[in-house]
Write a protein that holds these residues in place. Structure first.
Motif, mmCIF file in Angstrom:
data_model
loop_
_atom_site.group_PDB
_atom_site.id
_atom_site.type_symbol
_atom_site.label_atom_id
_atom_site.label_comp_id
_atom_site.label_asym_id
_atom_site.label_seq_id
_atom_site.Cartn_x
_atom_site.Cartn_y
_atom_site.Cartn_z
ATOM 1 N N ARG A 17 -1.777 -52.070 28.034
ATOM 2 C CA ARG A 17 -0.759 -51.960 29.075
ATOM 3 C C ARG A 17 -1.438 -51.519 30.371
ATOM 4 N NH1 ARG A 17 2.045 -49.843 24.487
ATOM 5 N NH2 ARG A 17 3.907 -51.090 24.000
ATOM 6 N N PRO A 18 -2.027 -52.463 31.108
ATOM 7 C CA PRO A 18 -2.781 -52.097 32.319
ATOM 8 C C PRO A 18 -1.928 -51.535 33.450
ATOM 9 C CG PRO A 18 -2.595 -54.474 32.102
ATOM 10 C CD PRO A 18 -2.093 -53.898 30.825
ATOM 11 N N ASP A 19 -0.641 -51.819 33.437
ATOM 12 C CA ASP A 19 0.229 -51.334 34.515
ATOM 13 C C ASP A 19 1.478 -50.697 33.906
ATOM 14 O OD1 ASP A 19 1.193 -50.861 37.063
ATOM 15 O OD2 ASP A 19 2.174 -52.828 37.206
ATOM 16 N N HIS A 140 8.273 -38.577 21.862
ATOM 17 C CA HIS A 140 7.254 -39.580 21.564
ATOM 18 C C HIS A 140 5.854 -39.063 21.884
ATOM 19 C CE1 HIS A 140 10.214 -42.641 20.678
ATOM 20 N NE2 HIS A 140 10.780 -42.498 21.865
ATOM 21 N N VAL A 141 5.695 -38.502 23.066
ATOM 22 C CA VAL A 141 4.383 -37.978 23.470
ATOM 23 C C VAL A 141 3.962 -36.842 22.540
ATOM 24 C CG1 VAL A 141 3.086 -36.845 25.313
ATOM 25 C CG2 VAL A 141 4.726 -38.657 25.872
ATOM 26 N N GLY A 174 -1.444 -42.430 34.354
ATOM 27 C CA GLY A 174 -0.745 -43.317 33.427
ATOM 28 C C GLY A 174 -0.586 -42.745 32.031
ATOM 29 N N ALA A 175 -1.160 -41.558 31.786
ATOM 30 C CA ALA A 175 -1.193 -40.999 30.431
ATOM 31 C C ALA A 175 0.190 -40.878 29.805
ATOM 32 C CB ALA A 175 -1.889 -39.641 30.442
ATOM 33 N N HIS A 176 1.140 -40.344 30.543
ATOM 34 C CA HIS A 176 2.491 -40.180 30.008
ATOM 35 C C HIS A 176 3.062 -41.510 29.541
ATOM 36 C CE1 HIS A 176 6.777 -39.269 29.752
ATOM 37 N NE2 HIS A 176 6.992 -40.242 30.604
ATOM 38 N N HIS A 177 2.945 -42.545 30.376
ATOM 39 C CA HIS A 177 3.501 -43.846 30.028
ATOM 40 C C HIS A 177 2.794 -44.453 28.822
ATOM 41 C CE1 HIS A 177 6.170 -43.843 33.367
ATOM 42 N NE2 HIS A 177 5.231 -43.946 34.284
ATOM 43 N N LEU A 181 5.012 -45.056 25.442
ATOM 44 C CA LEU A 181 5.226 -46.438 25.023
ATOM 45 C C LEU A 181 4.554 -46.726 23.690
ATOM 46 C CD1 LEU A 181 4.830 -48.216 28.488
ATOM 47 C CD2 LEU A 181 6.945 -47.798 27.219
ATOM 48 N N HIS A 182 3.406 -46.104 23.458
ATOM 49 C CA HIS A 182 2.738 -46.265 22.165
ATOM 50 C C HIS A 182 3.604 -45.660 21.059
ATOM 51 C CE1 HIS A 182 -0.627 -47.139 19.579
ATOM 52 N NE2 HIS A 182 -0.600 -45.913 19.095
ATOM 53 N N GLY A 183 4.197 -44.523 21.340
ATOM 54 C CA GLY A 183 5.073 -43.887 20.359
ATOM 55 C C GLY A 183 6.367 -44.649 20.151
ATOM 56 N N ARG A 184 6.848 -45.289 21.172
ATOM 57 C CA ARG A 184 8.123 -46.004 21.099
ATOM 58 C C ARG A 184 8.004 -47.325 20.337
ATOM 59 N NH1 ARG A 184 10.793 -46.167 26.737
ATOM 60 N NH2 ARG A 184 11.240 -43.999 26.148
#
Length: 228
Positions: A17-19, A140-141, A174-177, A181-184
């Motif tokens: 997920r680059p962006d 998630h985080v 971008g760490a939070h995202h 998203l990985h957790g979701r």
């Protein structure tokens, strides 16, 4: 997890997920603030369904106050804890007008002083709107950090503190995202999808889930069945 492994972990998530962006819909700093407040114990999709019509008629503190608590409540009844959230949205809108000229403040203390706004919400606003290197720790985080070994802790504050120390500066924004998203979508709560996880070999989680073997019904159409 070592800093070298942490950097590799973020590099892989960034490649996928680059962006990375929030999945909450918003049009300005105020609507993002409201959306994040409403997202507590609710899904982003559920919040977006409610805020789409709401933000069309109330995208500023003044318009939200004009709508009133009952009017806000009518729009967000599909979201958990909607009564209390409606009260907080109206109260924080009044606070923004009274103390911040209707603008969302950049100072953490001022954000956290708003009704319904805690550290997680403040972190999201500071990162998303003002570009600051913060990591908001939601469920998630918290799960991904502990499960992978990236950061361990029994409270969101402990996990946030460790994440801030181990996350390379270039990946901080971008760490939070990446983690949420990985957790979701991959590192699911009940059954993480380890076979398709890009950081599975870096993760300390045991036992990792295995790929499900195809059944006869799911076998490729060209596969030959055995004769009985």
């Amino acid at each position: 997890m070592t800093k070298a492994k942490a950097e590799e972990l973020y590099a892989r998530l960034a490649h996928v997920r680059p962006d990375p962006k929030t999945e909450l819909d918003y049009t300005n700093p105020y609507t993002l603030l409201v959306a994040v407040v409403l997202s507590a114990q609710a899904t982003d999709k559920g919040v977006n369904r409610a805020t789409g019509p709401l933000f069309q008629i109330a995208d500023t503190p003044a318009k939200m106050l004009k709508l009133g608590e009952e009017g806000v409540a009518d729009h967000i009844k599909t979201i958990g804890l909607w009564r209390n959230k409606a009260k907080n949205v109206v109260a924080l809108s009044q606070n923004l007008i009274d103390q911040h000229n209707g603008e969302v403040p950049r100072e953490r203390d001022a954000l956290e002083a708003l009704p319904g706004v805690g550290r997680k919400t403040a972190n999201v606003v500071l990162m998303e709107i003002f570009g600051e290197g913060t990591i908001a720790v939601d469920t998630h985080v918290f799960r991904v950090a502990n499960r992978t070994g990236l950061a361990s802790g029994t409270t969101p504050a402990e996990v946030e503190d460790q994440l801030m120390r181990i996350t390379p500066p270039k990946y901080l924004h971008g760490a939070h995202h990446w983690l949420i998203l990985h957790g979701r979508y991959t590192c699911l709560a009940r059954k993480p999808e380890c076979p398709r996880c890009v950081i599975a070999d870096l993760c300390v989680f045991q036992p990792k889930t295995r790929a499900i073997a195809p059944t006869k019904a799911s076998a490729p159409s060209g596969a030959k069945s055995k004769k009985r």
